[in-house]
Design a protein around this motif. Structure first.
Motif, PDB file in Angstrom:
ATOM      1  N   GLY A   1       0.813  -1.207   0.000  1.00  0.00           N
ATOM      2  CA  GLY A   1       0.000   0.000   0.000  1.00  0.00           C
ATOM      3  C   GLY A   1       0.849   1.260   0.000  1.00  0.00           C
ATOM      4  O   GLY A   1       0.546   2.216  -0.724  1.00  0.00           O
ATOM      5  N   LYS A   2       1.915   1.268   0.808  1.00  0.00           N
ATOM      6  CA  LYS A   2       2.793   2.437   0.843  1.00  0.00           C
ATOM      7  C   LYS A   2       3.567   2.573  -0.470  1.00  0.00           C
ATOM      8  O   LYS A   2       3.817   3.693  -0.943  1.00  0.00           O
ATOM      9  N   ARG A   3       3.959   1.454  -1.047  1.00  0.00           N
ATOM     10  CA  ARG A   3       4.677   1.516  -2.330  1.00  0.00           C
ATOM     11  C   ARG A   3       3.777   2.082  -3.423  1.00  0.00           C
ATOM     12  O   ARG A   3       4.247   2.778  -4.332  1.00  0.00           O
ATOM     13  N   LEU A   4       2.481   1.783  -3.366  1.00  0.00           N
ATOM     14  CA  LEU A   4       1.556   2.378  -4.328  1.00  0.00           C
ATOM     15  C   LEU A   4       1.505   3.899  -4.163  1.00  0.00           C
ATOM     16  O   LEU A   4       1.481   4.644  -5.151  1.00  0.00           O
ATOM     17  N   GLU A   5       1.505   4.371  -2.912  1.00  0.00           N
ATOM     18  CA  GLU A   5       1.463   5.818  -2.654  1.00  0.00           C
ATOM     19  C   GLU A   5       2.717   6.512  -3.148  1.00  0.00           C
ATOM     20  O   GLU A   5       2.674   7.664  -3.592  1.00  0.00           O
ATOM     21  N   HIS A   6       3.855   5.814  -3.058  1.00  0.00           N
ATOM     22  CA  HIS A   6       5.144   6.417  -3.423  1.00  0.00           C
ATOM     23  C   HIS A   6       5.733   5.744  -4.663  1.00  0.00           C
ATOM     24  O   HIS A   6       6.943   5.600  -4.789  1.00  0.00           O
ATOM     25  N   ARG A   7       4.847   5.366  -5.571  1.00  0.00           N
ATOM     26  CA  ARG A   7       5.294   4.600  -6.739  1.00  0.00           C
ATOM     27  C   ARG A   7       6.340   5.353  -7.565  1.00  0.00           C
ATOM     28  O   ARG A   7       7.319   4.767  -8.022  1.00  0.00           O
ATOM     29  N   ALA A   8       6.139   6.641  -7.789  1.00  0.00           N
ATOM     30  CA  ALA A   8       7.058   7.402  -8.642  1.00  0.00           C
ATOM     31  C   ALA A   8       8.474   7.390  -8.067  1.00  0.00           C
ATOM     32  O   ALA A   8       9.457   7.216  -8.807  1.00  0.00           O
ATOM     33  N   GLU A   9       8.599   7.565  -6.747  1.00  0.00           N
ATOM     34  CA  GLU A   9       9.926   7.541  -6.124  1.00  0.00           C
ATOM     35  C   GLU A   9      10.566   6.169  -6.258  1.00  0.00           C
ATOM     36  O   GLU A   9      11.765   6.046  -6.563  1.00  0.00           O
ATOM     37  N   LEU A  10       9.775   5.146  -6.017  1.00  0.00           N
ATOM     38  CA  LEU A  10      10.302   3.784  -6.094  1.00  0.00           C
ATOM     39  C   LEU A  10      10.722   3.444  -7.520  1.00  0.00           C
ATOM     40  O   LEU A  10      11.806   2.878  -7.744  1.00  0.00           O
ATOM     41  N   ASN A  11       9.895   3.796  -8.485  1.00  0.00           N
ATOM     42  CA  ASN A  11      10.222   3.506  -9.881  1.00  0.00           C
ATOM     43  C   ASN A  11      11.502   4.209 -10.313  1.00  0.00           C
ATOM     44  O   ASN A  11      12.288   3.668 -11.100  1.00  0.00           O
ATOM     45  N   ALA A  12      11.716   5.420  -9.824  1.00  0.00           N
ATOM     46  CA  ALA A  12      12.937   6.150 -10.173  1.00  0.00           C
ATOM     47  C   ALA A  12      14.169   5.404  -9.673  1.00  0.00           C
ATOM     48  O   ALA A  12      15.189   5.304 -10.377  1.00  0.00           O
ATOM     49  N   MET A  13      14.102   4.861  -8.446  1.00  0.00           N
ATOM     50  CA  MET A  13      15.231   4.091  -7.910  1.00  0.00           C
ATOM     51  C   MET A  13      15.474   2.832  -8.730  1.00  0.00           C
ATOM     52  O   MET A  13      16.616   2.453  -9.029  1.00  0.00           O
ATOM     53  N   ILE A  14      14.378   2.161  -9.103  1.00  0.00           N
ATOM     54  CA  ILE A  14      14.501   0.922  -9.879  1.00  0.00           C
ATOM     55  C   ILE A  14      15.090   1.207 -11.257  1.00  0.00           C
ATOM     56  O   ILE A  14      15.991   0.493 -11.730  1.00  0.00           O
ATOM     57  N   ASN A  15      14.627   2.268 -11.907  1.00  0.00           N
ATOM     58  CA  ASN A  15      15.160   2.608 -13.229  1.00  0.00           C
ATOM     59  C   ASN A  15      16.653   2.940 -13.162  1.00  0.00           C
ATOM     60  O   ASN A  15      17.424   2.564 -14.050  1.00  0.00           O
ATOM     61  N   ALA A  16      17.068   3.632 -12.101  1.00  0.00           N
ATOM     62  CA  ALA A  16      18.496   3.956 -11.939  1.00  0.00           C
ATOM     63  C   ALA A  16      19.321   2.689 -11.795  1.00  0.00           C
ATOM     64  O   ALA A  16      20.416   2.573 -12.380  1.00  0.00           O
ATOM     65  N   ALA A  17      18.813   1.712 -11.022  1.00  0.00           N
ATOM     66  CA  ALA A  17      19.553   0.462 -10.837  1.00  0.00           C
ATOM     67  C   ALA A  17      19.606  -0.353 -12.123  1.00  0.00           C
ATOM     68  O   ALA A  17      20.647  -0.910 -12.492  1.00  0.00           O
ATOM     69  N   LEU A  18      18.483  -0.431 -12.832  1.00  0.00           N
ATOM     70  CA  LEU A  18      18.434  -1.230 -14.051  1.00  0.00           C
ATOM     71  C   LEU A  18      19.268  -0.628 -15.174  1.00  0.00           C
ATOM     72  O   LEU A  18      19.746  -1.343 -16.066  1.00  0.00           O
ATOM     73  N   SER A  19      19.474   0.674 -15.161  1.00  0.00           N
ATOM     74  CA  SER A  19      20.216   1.338 -16.243  1.00  0.00           C
ATOM     75  C   SER A  19      21.696   1.004 -16.233  1.00  0.00           C
ATOM     76  O   SER A  19      22.423   1.374 -17.158  1.00  0.00           O
ATOM     77  N   THR A  20      22.132   0.252 -15.234  1.00  0.00           N
ATOM     78  CA  THR A  20      23.549  -0.127 -15.155  1.00  0.00           C
ATOM     79  C   THR A  20      23.876  -1.359 -15.995  1.00  0.00           C
ATOM     80  O   THR A  20      25.051  -1.717 -16.128  1.00  0.00           O
ATOM     81  N   ASP A  21      22.884  -2.008 -16.560  1.00  0.00           N
ATOM     82  CA  ASP A  21      23.153  -3.205 -17.352  1.00  0.00           C
ATOM     83  C   ASP A  21      22.162  -3.281 -18.507  1.00  0.00           C
ATOM     84  O   ASP A  21      21.201  -2.508 -18.586  1.00  0.00           O
ATOM     85  N   THR A  22      22.383  -4.259 -19.387  1.00  0.00           N
ATOM     86  CA  THR A  22      21.585  -4.363 -20.611  1.00  0.00           C
ATOM     87  C   THR A  22      20.270  -5.090 -20.383  1.00  0.00           C
ATOM     88  O   THR A  22      20.101  -5.841 -19.414  1.00  0.00           O
ATOM     89  N   GLN A  23      19.397  -4.880 -21.313  1.00  0.00           N
ATOM     90  CA  GLN A  23      18.092  -5.551 -21.313  1.00  0.00           C
ATOM     91  C   GLN A  23      18.260  -7.064 -21.254  1.00  0.00           C
ATOM     92  O   GLN A  23      17.648  -7.744 -20.418  1.00  0.00           O
ATOM     93  N   ALA A  24      19.097  -7.621 -22.148  1.00  0.00           N
ATOM     94  CA  ALA A  24      19.265  -9.077 -22.223  1.00  0.00           C
ATOM     95  C   ALA A  24      19.803  -9.649 -20.919  1.00  0.00           C
ATOM     96  O   ALA A  24      19.328 -10.692 -20.438  1.00  0.00           O
TER      97      ALA A  24
END
Length: 396
Positions: free
Chosen positions: A278-301
Motif C-alpha cells: 500500500g505504501k509503495r503504491l502511494e510512493h510509486r514514482a519515487e520507487l520507480n525512479a530508484m529501480i530505473n536507476a539500478a536497471l540502467s547499469t546493465d543491458t536488457q538481455a
C-alpha cells in the motif's frame, strides 16, 4: 473412439456466423475436430474481401475459417431455408451471430428448431444479450470495448481511454460461445436437455475485468487508469535498462523481495515509505525512479536472464514480428504454413490448446466460397439432378 480421434470428431456444426466473433467460435469447434459447414450467401462472408488479399485469398479470412467447409445458400428463398432445415436434422450444434430475433424472422424459432431436431444445441452470439434495453442495438468490437468498462480503465490519465489493438471482445465472446457449446453438448450426452447457449460481446468483456470490477463493486469507485503500472501492485510495470525497456511483474511480496535484492535495493523495503504494498503504491514514482536507476547499469538481455533465473517474471516488449520469430513460439508450433490449393501457402497462428494424444491440426484450409456445395448436398441426400436444379434457381 480411436487413439487418434480428435475430441469433437463426429460432431456436426452448421455455422451461420460471419465477420469474427462467430467464425472464431466455429473455428475453435472445427479445430477440436467437429465437422463445420459454413453457410454463406452468394457474396460470402464480408471478411473474404478484407485485409491483405494474396493469390485471391484474404489472409484475414483464412486465419479464422480453417477446418470448415463452405456451402452457399440463399436463405431468402423457401428452397434455401428447406436445404438449411435438412442439414439441421443431422446437426449437433447451430452457431449464429445475427441480432436477437433474426432467426425467428427467418422462421427458425425455438419451437421450429426443436421440431426439426430435438437434440440441436443453438449457440447464439450477439452484442449485448437477447434481453434488456440494448438487445436490438447493432454491435461492434470497438463499441463493446467502450461500453464494457474496458476502455475507461485502459491507458493513463494523460491519454484518456484507449482501445485494445486486437478485437478483444469479438475473440473473448467467441471463446465463451465455443466453451458454452461444448458444455451444452456434454450435458446433452449426459442425459440433460438440448439447450440454447448465448454469449454477448459486452458481457464477455465485462466478465474479464477481474479485480477491476471486483474493486469497483467493493469500493463504489471507478478504477484509475494506470497504464503499464499495476493498479494494485508496486513495483510492477515497464522499467528502463541501459539499452531498452523490460516488463517486470513482481506480483507477491516474496517476488518483490527477490526483485529488489537482485537490484541491490533490498534495504529499500525496510524504508517506512516502501515497507508495504500500500505504501509503495502511494510512493510509486519515487520507487520507480530508484529501480530505473539500478536497471540502467546493465543491458536488457542481461537483466532478463538474471531476473528470470532469480524467479522474477520478466521479458521485453516484443513487436508482432518479434513474437512470430520467437524461438518459444517456434517450439510451441504456433506459426503454421498451410497450403491452400489454388492460393499458395498461407501463414497463420497455430493451436494454443495442446492435446497429448491427439494434437490438433488443420484438416481443411479455409474454403473457397461454395467450394463444398456439391459434396455437402450429396451427403444430405440430394441427387445430382437436385443440385443442378438448385444451382439453376440460384438457391446455391
Amino acid at each position: 473412439m480411436t487413439d487418434d480421434m480428435l475430441p469433437l470428431e463426429g460432431v456436426r456444426v452448421i455455422d451461420l456466423t460471419r465477420i469474427l466473433s462467430g467464425p472464431f467460435c466455429s473455428m475453435i469447434l472445427g479445430d477440436l475436430g467437429a465437422e463445420v459447414i459454413k453457410i454463406e450467401g452468394r457474396d460470402g462472408d464480408a471478411v473474404r474481401r478484407q485485409g491483405d488479399i494474396v493469390d485471391g485469398m484474404s489472409w484475414y479470412f483464412a486465419g479464422f475459417n480453417r477446418n470448415k467447409r463452405s456451402l452457399t445458400l440463399d436463405l431468402r428463398t423457401e428452397e434455401g431455408k428447406a436445404v438449411l432445415e435438412r442439414l439441421l436434422k443431422d446437426a449437433d450444434i447451430l452457431t449464429e451471430n445475427f441480432r436477437p430475433g433474426v432467426l425467428d424472422k427467418m422462421g427458425l424459432t425455438a419451437e421450429r428448431l426443436a421440431e426439426i431436431n430435438p437434440g440441436l444445441i443453438v449457440t447464439s452470439i450477439n452484442g449485448y444479450g437477447s434481453t434488456g434495453p440494448y438487445a436490438d442495438r447493432p454491435a461492434f468490437d470497438f463499441i463493446a470495448q467502450a461500453m464494457s468498462g474496458f476502455m475507461s480503465s485502459n491507458g493513463t490519465e494523460e491519454t484518456g481511454p484507449l482501445r485494445a489493438a486486437n478485437p478483444i471482445t469479438d475473440l473473448i465472446c467467441g471463446l465463451y460461445a465455443a466453451l458454452g457449446a461444448v458444455a451444452a453438448l456434454r450435458g446433452r450426452e449426459a442425459g440433460g436437455p438440448a439447450q440454447k447457449v448465448e454469449a454477448s460481446m459486452m458481457m464477455s468483456m465485462l466478465s474479464m475485468m477481474a479485480y477491476l470490477s471486483a474493486g469497483a463493486l467493493a469500493s463504489g469507485k471507478d478504477p484509475a487508469r494506470t497504464g503499464n503500472d499495476h493498479p494494485i501492485a508496486s513495483p510492477y510495470g515497464l522499467f528502463h535498462t541501459a539499452d531498452g525497456d523490460i516488463a517486470v511483474a513482481p506480483s507477491t511480496e516474496a517476488i518483490c523481495a527477490k526483485f529488489m535484492t537482485e537490484l541491490d535495493l533490498g534495504h529499500v523495503l525496510s524504508d517506512p515509505r516502501f515497507d508495504t504494498n500500500g505504501k509503495r503504491l502511494e510512493h510509486r514514482a519515487e520507487l520507480n525512479a530508484m529501480i530505473n536507476a539500478a536497471l540502467s547499469t546493465d543491458t536488457q538481455a542481461n537483466w532478463i536472464t538474471r531476473l528470470n533465473d532469480a524467479g522474477v517474471p520478466c521479458g521485453r516488449v516484443q513487436t508482432m514480428l518479434d513474437v512470430l520469430d520467437d524461438p518459444q513460439v517456434a517450439a510451441q508450433e504456433m506459426v503454421l504454413d498451410v497450403p491452400h490449393p489454388g492460393h499458395g501457402t498461407v501463414r497463420m497462428t497455430g493451436f494454443p490448446m495442446k492435446f497429448s494424444a491427439t494434437p490438433l491440426r488443420v484438416r481443411h484450409p479455409a474454403p473457397d466460397l461454395g467450394g463444398d456445395n456439391d459434396a455437402v448436398l450429396r451427403e444430405a441426400g440430394y441427387s445430382d439432378a437436385d443440385i443442378t436444379r438448385l444451382k439453376a434457381r440460384n438457391v446455391i
